[in-house]
Design a protein around this motif. Structure first.
Motif, PDB file in Angstrom:
ATOM      1  N   ALA A  24      -3.913  10.309 -13.019  1.00  0.00           N
ATOM      2  CA  ALA A  24      -3.673   9.720 -14.406  1.00  0.00           C
ATOM      3  C   ALA A  24      -2.617  10.440 -15.415  1.00  0.00           C
ATOM      4  N   ASP A  25      -3.120  11.888 -15.893  1.00  0.00           N
ATOM      5  CA  ASP A  25      -2.451  12.276 -16.574  1.00  0.00           C
ATOM      6  C   ASP A  25      -1.159  13.615 -15.594  1.00  0.00           C
ATOM      7  N   THR A  26      -1.576  13.197 -14.210  1.00  0.00           N
ATOM      8  CA  THR A  26      -0.118  13.817 -13.799  1.00  0.00           C
ATOM      9  C   THR A  26       1.267  12.293 -14.445  1.00  0.00           C
ATOM     10  N   LEU A  27       1.112  11.571 -14.052  1.00  0.00           N
ATOM     11  CA  LEU A  27       1.497  10.238 -13.869  1.00  0.00           C
ATOM     12  C   LEU A  27       1.681   9.666 -15.604  1.00  0.00           C
ATOM     13  N   GLY A  28       1.428  10.244 -16.154  1.00  0.00           N
ATOM     14  CA  GLY A  28       1.532   9.545 -17.415  1.00  0.00           C
ATOM     15  C   GLY A  28       1.208   8.040 -17.405  1.00  0.00           C
ATOM     16  N   ILE A  29      -0.006   7.546 -16.341  1.00  0.00           N
ATOM     17  CA  ILE A  29      -0.311   6.519 -16.679  1.00  0.00           C
ATOM     18  C   ILE A  29      -2.418   5.862 -16.943  1.00  0.00           C
ATOM     19  N   SER A  30      -2.620   4.723 -16.988  1.00  0.00           N
ATOM     20  CA  SER A  30      -4.017   4.645 -16.847  1.00  0.00           C
ATOM     21  C   SER A  30      -5.194   4.802 -15.859  1.00  0.00           C
ATOM     22  N   ARG A  31      -6.570   5.048 -15.614  1.00  0.00           N
ATOM     23  CA  ARG A  31      -6.578   4.800 -14.765  1.00  0.00           C
ATOM     24  C   ARG A  31      -6.648   3.288 -14.119  1.00  0.00           C
ATOM     25  N   THR A  32      -6.994   2.118 -14.479  1.00  0.00           N
ATOM     26  CA  THR A  32      -6.679   1.099 -14.235  1.00  0.00           C
ATOM     27  C   THR A  32      -5.275   0.721 -13.753  1.00  0.00           C
ATOM     28  N   ALA A  33      -4.279   2.085 -13.948  1.00  0.00           N
ATOM     29  CA  ALA A  33      -2.950   1.291 -13.031  1.00  0.00           C
ATOM     30  C   ALA A  33      -3.299   2.613 -12.039  1.00  0.00           C
ATOM     31  N   ILE A  34      -4.066   3.267 -12.485  1.00  0.00           N
ATOM     32  CA  ILE A  34      -4.061   4.069 -10.410  1.00  0.00           C
ATOM     33  C   ILE A  34      -5.174   4.025  -9.875  1.00  0.00           C
ATOM     34  N   TRP A  35      -5.975   2.774 -10.130  1.00  0.00           N
ATOM     35  CA  TRP A  35      -6.387   2.258  -9.610  1.00  0.00           C
ATOM     36  C   TRP A  35      -6.152   1.145  -8.544  1.00  0.00           C
ATOM     37  N   LYS A  36      -4.722   0.268  -9.452  1.00  0.00           N
ATOM     38  CA  LYS A  36      -4.691  -1.376  -8.726  1.00  0.00           C
ATOM     39  C   LYS A  36      -3.241   0.039  -7.781  1.00  0.00           C
ATOM     40  N   ALA A  37      -2.725   0.275  -8.394  1.00  0.00           N
ATOM     41  CA  ALA A  37      -1.810   0.928  -7.316  1.00  0.00           C
ATOM     42  C   ALA A  37      -2.640   1.340  -5.525  1.00  0.00           C
ATOM     43  N   VAL A  38      -3.622   2.822  -5.611  1.00  0.00           N
ATOM     44  CA  VAL A  38      -4.559   2.514  -4.530  1.00  0.00           C
ATOM     45  C   VAL A  38      -4.664   1.358  -4.200  1.00  0.00           C
ATOM     46  N   ARG A  39      -4.827   0.537  -4.981  1.00  0.00           N
ATOM     47  CA  ARG A  39      -5.828  -0.708  -3.898  1.00  0.00           C
ATOM     48  C   ARG A  39      -4.071  -1.076  -3.574  1.00  0.00           C
ATOM     49  N   GLU A  40      -3.430  -1.364  -3.990  1.00  0.00           N
ATOM     50  CA  GLU A  40      -2.026  -1.663  -3.203  1.00  0.00           C
ATOM     51  C   GLU A  40      -1.928  -0.879  -1.630  1.00  0.00           C
ATOM     52  N   LEU A  41      -1.803   0.000  -1.760  1.00  0.00           N
ATOM     53  CA  LEU A  41      -1.961   1.087  -1.020  1.00  0.00           C
ATOM     54  C   LEU A  41      -1.923   1.146   0.244  1.00  0.00           C
ATOM     55  N   GLU A  42      -3.846   0.436  -0.363  1.00  0.00           N
ATOM     56  CA  GLU A  42      -4.873  -0.166   1.252  1.00  0.00           C
ATOM     57  C   GLU A  42      -4.102  -1.241   1.564  1.00  0.00           C
ATOM     58  N   LYS A  43      -3.938  -2.205   0.738  1.00  0.00           N
ATOM     59  CA  LYS A  43      -3.387  -3.416   1.381  1.00  0.00           C
ATOM     60  C   LYS A  43      -2.028  -3.295   2.626  1.00  0.00           C
ATOM     61  N   MET A  44      -1.365  -2.193   1.798  1.00  0.00           N
ATOM     62  CA  MET A  44      -0.164  -1.763   2.732  1.00  0.00           C
ATOM     63  C   MET A  44      -0.592  -1.320   3.638  1.00  0.00           C
ATOM     64  N   GLY A  45      -1.342  -0.812   4.101  1.00  0.00           N
ATOM     65  CA  GLY A  45      -1.653  -0.287   5.470  1.00  0.00           C
ATOM     66  C   GLY A  45      -2.560   1.085   5.429  1.00  0.00           C
ATOM     67  N   TYR A  46      -2.595   1.957   3.829  1.00  0.00           N
ATOM     68  CA  TYR A  46      -3.232   3.766   4.232  1.00  0.00           C
ATOM     69  C   TYR A  46      -4.392   3.657   3.685  1.00  0.00           C
ATOM     70  N   HIS A  47      -4.735   4.743   4.545  1.00  0.00           N
ATOM     71  CA  HIS A  47      -6.366   5.130   4.442  1.00  0.00           C
ATOM     72  C   HIS A  47      -6.655   5.714   3.437  1.00  0.00           C
ATOM     73  N   ILE A  48      -7.527   5.340   2.219  1.00  0.00           N
ATOM     74  CA  ILE A  48      -7.685   6.035   1.078  1.00  0.00           C
ATOM     75  C   ILE A  48      -9.555   6.666   1.200  1.00  0.00           C
ATOM     76  N   GLU A  49      -9.685   7.373   1.414  1.00  0.00           N
ATOM     77  CA  GLU A  49     -11.539   7.312   0.810  1.00  0.00           C
ATOM     78  C   GLU A  49     -11.540   7.189  -0.360  1.00  0.00           C
ATOM     79  N   HIS A  50     -12.228   6.756  -0.829  1.00  0.00           N
ATOM     80  CA  HIS A  50     -12.549   6.501  -2.586  1.00  0.00           C
ATOM     81  C   HIS A  50     -14.437   7.034  -2.764  1.00  0.00           C
ATOM     82  N   PHE A  51     -13.952   8.404  -3.645  1.00  0.00           N
ATOM     83  CA  PHE A  51     -15.262   9.077  -4.054  1.00  0.00           C
ATOM     84  C   PHE A  51     -15.633   8.800  -5.205  1.00  0.00           C
TER      85      PHE A  51
END
Length: 318
Positions: A24-51
């Motif tokens: 969020a700090d690097t991109l200058g956006i909210s944590r919520t926006a990061i979470w939504k973008a990660v979910r979209e990447l997963e829908k596209m087929g990317y594998h991302i582990e959540h910790f």
């Protein structure tokens, strides 16, 4: 570059766990926006582990032009679709619209793919379906060399990533462990006034990773895939990139015809008895030579027959 692409680039580069706060700090956006973008990447087929403390990228096999491009094929010349009737048709339409060549058309799924002589073929998702548009400005007599170039490039790339030795069935099929894993189709259009080729389209259907039992029963004995029943050690992007890297390197050395030496060495037709039909007459004989223009020379009891790839299909090899 979109937010999703930026997040993907950061996760890939880090290789470890990256916190949502850092993203969020690097991109200058909210944590919520990061979470939504990660979910979209997963829908596209990317594998991302959540910790609890962030995200980690896992190797994913999503087709990406940035990972396929090379000097001869920049990202602006690569077009990827989720589904299409045929990448060959996509390339033909692009040629009519004056698309700059070379250009590569790829699809996750084909609904109307076909091989030589219009034969349909098994096209499950998750494999490799692509067509390369070229503008070589040469004569029709030279068309077979592009099919041979593609066959050699495919064969060498698969050898590199598997550590095995593929073989080539004249003129356009790649075999691994005795089973067909790839077919190549070439088509051309001409300039009526000059008689030269205006465009060449090379279509490739590659069985990348398929469980043998997933093939239709009538194909199980003769069709296979590069990585059956296992997690592929390389992605489709890596394989596609290497195929076209080899192809354009071979094109640069075209006058020397070195690719023909590789093609002949990899042939499992030469020296064997083949059966074919020509003008309604059945023949059988020994395949003795592949000419510099890609024709197959067969010694039969009725004399020497020279077979053109556009006219003849081998019916049996033994």
């Amino acid at each position: 570059m979109s937010t999703k692409q930026k997040i993907l680039a950061i996760l890939r580069q880090d290789n470890g766990i990256v916190s949502g706060e850092k993203l969020a700090d690097t991109l200058g956006i909210s944590r919520t926006a990061i979470w939504k973008a990660v979910r979209e990447l997963e829908k596209m087929g990317y594998h991302i582990e959540h910790f609890p403390n962030g995200y980690r990228y896992l190797t994913s096999d999503v087709l990406e032009k940035e990972l396929i491009s090379n000097k001869a094929l920049p990202t602006s010349s690569i077009f990827i679709k989720e589904e299409t009737e045929s990448t060959m048709n996509d390339a033909k339409v692009a040629a009519i619209k004056q698309q700059t060549a070379p250009a590569l058309f790829i699809a996750e799924k084909q609904t109307g793919g076909h091989g030589r002589f219009g034969r349909p073929f098994f096209s499950p998702t998750g494999q490799i379906y692509m067509s390369l548009l070229l503008a070589p400005n040469q004569t029709f007599a030279e068309l077979p060399q592009y099919t041979i170039l593609a066959a050699v490039a495919l064969s060498l790339a698969i050898d590199h990533h598997t550590g095995k030795q593929t073989q080539i069935k004249w003129v356009n099929d790649i075999y691994l462990d005795g089973k067909k894993i790839c077919g190549i189709l070439s088509e051309a259009t001409s300039d009526f006034e000059t008689g030269q080729i205006k465009h060449v389209i090379l279509g490739c259907g590659i069985n990348y990773s398929i469980d043998p039992e997933s093939f239709p029963e009538e194909l199980q004995a003769k069709a296979g895939s590069i990585f059956p029943q296992e997690n592929p050690p390389v992605t489709r992007n890596q394989l596609i990139q290497l195929i076209w890297q080899y192809f354009f390197e071979l094109v640069e050395g075209l006058p020397n015809k070195e690719y023909l030496d590789v093609y002949r060495k990899k042939s499992f037709v030469l020296g064997k008895t083949v059966q074919f039909s020509q003008q309604g007459v059945a023949y059988s004989g020994k395949a003795t030579k592949i000419t510099d223009t890609g024709e197959l020379v067969v010694q039969t009891n009725q004399g020497v027959k020279t077979l053109s790839s556009g006219e003849i299909s081998l019916e049996a090899i033994y």
